[in-house]
Design an enzyme around this catalytic site. Structure first.
Site, PDB file in Angstrom:
ATOM      1  N   ILE A   1     -10.808  -7.029 -11.928  1.00 19.94           N
ATOM      2  CA  ILE A   1     -12.029  -6.580 -11.480  1.00 19.94           C
ATOM      3  C   ILE A   1     -13.278  -6.959 -12.620  1.00 19.94           C
ATOM      4  O   ILE A   1     -13.220  -7.068 -13.972  1.00 19.94           O
ATOM      5  CB  ILE A   1     -12.046  -5.005 -11.978  1.00 19.94           C
ATOM      6  CG1 ILE A   1     -10.926  -4.235 -11.062  1.00 19.94           C
ATOM      7  CG2 ILE A   1     -13.270  -4.048 -12.027  1.00 19.94           C
ATOM      8  CD1 ILE A   1     -11.327  -4.208  -9.457  1.00 19.94           C
TER       9      ILE A   1
ATOM     10  N   HIS B   1       0.157   0.551 -13.554  1.00 21.71           N
ATOM     11  CA  HIS B   1       0.712  -0.785 -13.766  1.00 21.71           C
ATOM     12  C   HIS B   1       2.424  -0.394 -13.900  1.00 21.71           C
ATOM     13  O   HIS B   1       2.582   0.660 -14.342  1.00 21.71           O
ATOM     14  CB  HIS B   1       0.245  -1.398 -15.317  1.00 21.71           C
ATOM     15  CG  HIS B   1       1.057  -2.565 -15.552  1.00 21.71           C
ATOM     16  ND1 HIS B   1       0.856  -3.563 -14.957  1.00 21.71           N
ATOM     17  CD2 HIS B   1       2.078  -2.851 -16.561  1.00 21.71           C
ATOM     18  CE1 HIS B   1       1.586  -4.718 -15.491  1.00 21.71           C
ATOM     19  NE2 HIS B   1       2.209  -3.983 -16.492  1.00 21.71           N
TER      20      HIS B   1
ATOM     21  N   GLY C   1       0.709  -1.333   0.112  1.00 27.87           N
ATOM     22  CA  GLY C   1       0.128   0.022  -0.110  1.00 27.87           C
ATOM     23  C   GLY C   1       0.831   1.179  -0.066  1.00 27.87           C
ATOM     24  O   GLY C   1       0.411   2.379   0.416  1.00 27.87           O
TER      25      GLY C   1
ATOM     26  N   LYS D   1     -12.507 -13.105  -3.245  1.00 24.88           N
ATOM     27  CA  LYS D   1     -12.813 -13.193  -4.767  1.00 24.88           C
ATOM     28  C   LYS D   1     -14.257 -13.558  -5.145  1.00 24.88           C
ATOM     29  O   LYS D   1     -14.836 -12.796  -6.078  1.00 24.88           O
ATOM     30  CB  LYS D   1     -11.884 -14.415  -5.535  1.00 24.88           C
ATOM     31  CG  LYS D   1     -11.719 -14.419  -7.141  1.00 24.88           C
ATOM     32  CD  LYS D   1     -10.745 -15.267  -7.509  1.00 24.88           C
ATOM     33  CE  LYS D   1     -10.559 -15.213  -9.072  1.00 24.88           C
ATOM     34  NZ  LYS D   1      -9.696 -16.305  -9.566  1.00 24.88           N
TER      35      LYS D   1
ATOM     36  N   ASN E   1      -6.316   2.252 -12.973  1.00 22.62           N
ATOM     37  CA  ASN E   1      -5.148   1.228 -12.243  1.00 22.62           C
ATOM     38  C   ASN E   1      -3.752   1.911 -12.852  1.00 22.62           C
ATOM     39  O   ASN E   1      -3.566   2.714 -13.673  1.00 22.62           O
ATOM     40  CB  ASN E   1      -5.495   0.089 -12.997  1.00 22.62           C
ATOM     41  CG  ASN E   1      -4.275  -1.105 -12.752  1.00 22.62           C
ATOM     42  OD1 ASN E   1      -4.036  -1.415 -11.320  1.00 22.62           O
ATOM     43  ND2 ASN E   1      -3.424  -1.567 -13.442  1.00 22.62           N
TER      44      ASN E   1
HETATM   45  N1  LIG Z   1     -10.485  -6.105 -15.298  1.00 21.50           N
HETATM   46  C1  LIG Z   1      -9.372  -5.708 -14.877  1.00 21.50           C
HETATM   47  N2  LIG Z   1      -9.080  -5.695 -13.591  1.00 21.50           N
HETATM   48  C2  LIG Z   1      -7.719  -5.481 -13.150  1.00 21.50           C
HETATM   49  C3  LIG Z   1      -7.003  -4.925 -14.097  1.00 21.50           C
HETATM   50  C4  LIG Z   1      -7.584  -4.601 -15.349  1.00 21.50           C
HETATM   51  O1  LIG Z   1      -6.699  -3.894 -16.040  1.00 21.50           O
HETATM   52  N3  LIG Z   1      -8.754  -4.833 -15.719  1.00 21.50           N
HETATM   53  N4  LIG Z   1      -5.716  -4.496 -13.651  1.00 21.50           N
HETATM   54  C5  LIG Z   1      -5.296  -5.504 -12.444  1.00 21.50           C
HETATM   55  C6  LIG Z   1      -3.713  -4.622 -11.982  1.00 21.50           C
HETATM   56  N5  LIG Z   1      -2.684  -5.738 -12.621  1.00 21.50           N
HETATM   57  C7  LIG Z   1      -1.888  -5.015 -13.479  1.00 21.50           C
HETATM   58  O2  LIG Z   1      -1.870  -3.699 -13.677  1.00 21.50           O
HETATM   59  C8  LIG Z   1      -2.759  -7.074 -12.776  1.00 21.50           C
HETATM   60  C9  LIG Z   1      -2.748  -7.611 -11.453  1.00 21.50           C
HETATM   61  C10 LIG Z   1      -2.736  -9.120 -11.339  1.00 21.50           C
HETATM   62  C11 LIG Z   1      -2.666  -9.855 -12.374  1.00 21.50           C
HETATM   63  C12 LIG Z   1      -2.648 -11.311 -12.220  1.00 21.50           C
HETATM   64  O3  LIG Z   1      -1.988 -11.995 -13.138  1.00 21.50           O
HETATM   65  N6  LIG Z   1      -3.274 -11.907 -11.074  1.00 21.50           N
HETATM   66  C13 LIG Z   1      -3.270 -13.243 -10.980  1.00 21.50           C
HETATM   67  C14 LIG Z   1      -3.726 -13.434  -9.504  1.00 21.50           C
HETATM   68  C15 LIG Z   1      -2.545 -12.956  -8.466  1.00 21.50           C
HETATM   69  C16 LIG Z   1      -3.120 -13.375  -7.088  1.00 21.50           C
HETATM   70  O4  LIG Z   1      -4.292 -13.684  -6.590  1.00 21.50           O
HETATM   71  O5  LIG Z   1      -2.126 -13.344  -6.347  1.00 21.50           O
HETATM   72  C17 LIG Z   1      -4.443 -13.894 -12.002  1.00 21.50           C
HETATM   73  O6  LIG Z   1      -5.389 -13.240 -12.399  1.00 21.50           O
HETATM   74  O7  LIG Z   1      -4.181 -15.097 -12.008  1.00 21.50           O
HETATM   75  C18 LIG Z   1      -2.484  -9.307 -13.842  1.00 21.50           C
HETATM   76  C19 LIG Z   1      -2.324  -7.788 -13.780  1.00 21.50           C
HETATM   77  C20 LIG Z   1      -6.263  -5.218 -11.380  1.00 21.50           C
HETATM   78  N7  LIG Z   1      -7.369  -5.883 -11.935  1.00 21.50           N
HETATM   79  N1  LIG Z   2      -0.203  -5.440 -12.290  1.00 17.87           N
HETATM   80  C1  LIG Z   2      -0.347  -4.579 -11.195  1.00 17.87           C
HETATM   81  C2  LIG Z   2       0.760  -4.371 -10.358  1.00 17.87           C
HETATM   82  O1  LIG Z   2       1.942  -4.990 -10.375  1.00 17.87           O
HETATM   83  N2  LIG Z   2       0.765  -3.321  -9.486  1.00 17.87           N
HETATM   84  C3  LIG Z   2       1.671  -2.961  -8.910  1.00 17.87           C
HETATM   85  O2  LIG Z   2       1.927  -3.326  -7.515  1.00 17.87           O
HETATM   86  C4  LIG Z   2       2.866  -2.451  -6.936  1.00 17.87           C
HETATM   87  C5  LIG Z   2       2.035  -2.097  -5.456  1.00 17.87           C
HETATM   88  O3  LIG Z   2       2.855  -1.465  -4.534  1.00 17.87           O
HETATM   89  P1  LIG Z   2       2.222  -0.687  -3.213  1.00 17.87           P
HETATM   90  O4  LIG Z   2       1.271  -1.964  -2.528  1.00 17.87           O
HETATM   91  O5  LIG Z   2       3.432  -0.576  -2.525  1.00 17.87           O
HETATM   92  O6  LIG Z   2       1.452   0.413  -3.473  1.00 17.87           O
HETATM   93  C6  LIG Z   2       2.907  -1.275  -7.504  1.00 17.87           C
HETATM   94  O7  LIG Z   2       4.202  -1.097  -8.137  1.00 17.87           O
HETATM   95  C7  LIG Z   2       1.909  -1.363  -8.725  1.00 17.87           C
HETATM   96  O8  LIG Z   2       2.389  -0.647  -9.987  1.00 17.87           O
END
Ligand SMILES: Nc1nc2c(c(=O)[nH]1)N[C@@H](CN(C=O)c1ccc(C(=O)N[C@@H](CCC(=O)O)C(=O)O)cc1)CN2
Ligand SMILES: NCC(=O)N[C@@H]1O[C@H](COP(=O)([O-])[O-])[C@@H](O)[C@H]1O
Length: 185
Positions: free
Chosen positions: A87, A103, A12, A58, A101
């Site tokens: 989401i 990234h 966070g 979830k 979001n």
């Molecule tokens: N509908 C959407 N949901 C989310 C997005 C998005 O763009 N559209 N962004 C993510 C954040 N993210 C990248 O920025 C991201 C987060 C997680 C994953 C991923 O592969 N997650 C795993 C599960 C991981 C776990 O449970 O610890 C998975 O889905 O298998 C990819 C990209 C937030 N939501």
């Molecule tokens: N694809 C999603 C992803 O990787 N998000 C990344 O998780 C970190 C969270 O850090 P924080 O908990 O210290 O803010 C951040 O670096 C963010 O960009």
């Protein structure tokens, strides 16, 4: 005064920078922080700022319980700050173009399933990239494919470890994410 909710799964640090940024703002207020992890440190950070928190799993996210809670609290914007679940459409439908979001890479490279946290920085290093950065984007139904709002880059050296790359990216996130959110309100 716009109402912002943050969803986060981990430490966070971005959520804290956002809470700090809006702490005395007359434009927006952080009204809720939600996490899918009961032990996420972001929940501790929220307590420091007096921001109410809630946790969910979830199933609750996919069945619409989280969406109902956000609507109940009259949230205007949903910010994903290290949130690791997809989401669902039920949430996107209620907050069209109002979910943002961050990234930790320069999309469209290094995005998609599995691309989160250190996985991203390790992949960037492995590929021998000379630069990386951040992407702030609107959220659609797929991972990392929403409309890009902002990107910032930083150079990286072949000697940089994945952890050193992560530090450079975090610095960009902390600098830009709060102000980009404000610019969208
Ligand atoms: N509908 C959407 N949901 C989310 C997005 C998005 O763009 N559209 N962004 C993510 C954040 N993210 C990248 O920025 C991201 C987060 C997680 C994953 C991923 O592969 N997650 C795993 C599960 C991981 C776990 O449970 O610890 C998975 O889905 O298998 C990819 C990209 C937030 N939501
Ligand atoms: N694809 C999603 C992803 O990787 N998000 C990344 O998780 C970190 C969270 O850090 P924080 O908990 O210290 O803010 C951040 O670096 C963010 O960009």
């Amino acid at each position: 005064m716009k109402k912002i909710a943050i969803l986060a799964s981990g430490s966070g640090s971005n959520a804290e920078k956002i809470m700090e940024h809006f702490q005395f703002s007359d434009k927006a207020q952080i009204v809720q922080i939600g996490s899918n992890k009961e032990d996420a440190y972001v929940l501790e950070r929220a307590k420091k700022y007096g921001v109410p928190t809630f946790t969910f799993n979830k199933t609750a996210l996919e069945q619409g319980t989280v969406t109902e809670k956000l609507i109940e609290n009259q949230v205007d914007w949903v910010i994903l700050a290290g949130f690791l679940l997809k989401i669902p459409q039920n949430l996107i439908n209620k907050f069209p173009n109002n979910i943002i979001n961050i990234h930790p890479a320069l999309l469209p490279k290094y995005g998609g399933i599995g691309m989160y946290g250190m996985n991203v920085h390790s992949a960037v290093k492995e590929a021998g990239e000379k630069e990386t950065g951040i992407t702030i984007h609107l959220v659609n139904e797929n991972y990392d494919e929403g409309k890009i709002i902002f990107q910032a880059a930083t150079s990286i050296d072949e000697k940089d470890s994945a952890e050193e790359i992560a530090q450079k990216v975090h610095a960009l996130e902390h600098k830009y994410f709060p102000q980009i959110i404000e610019s969208m309100l």
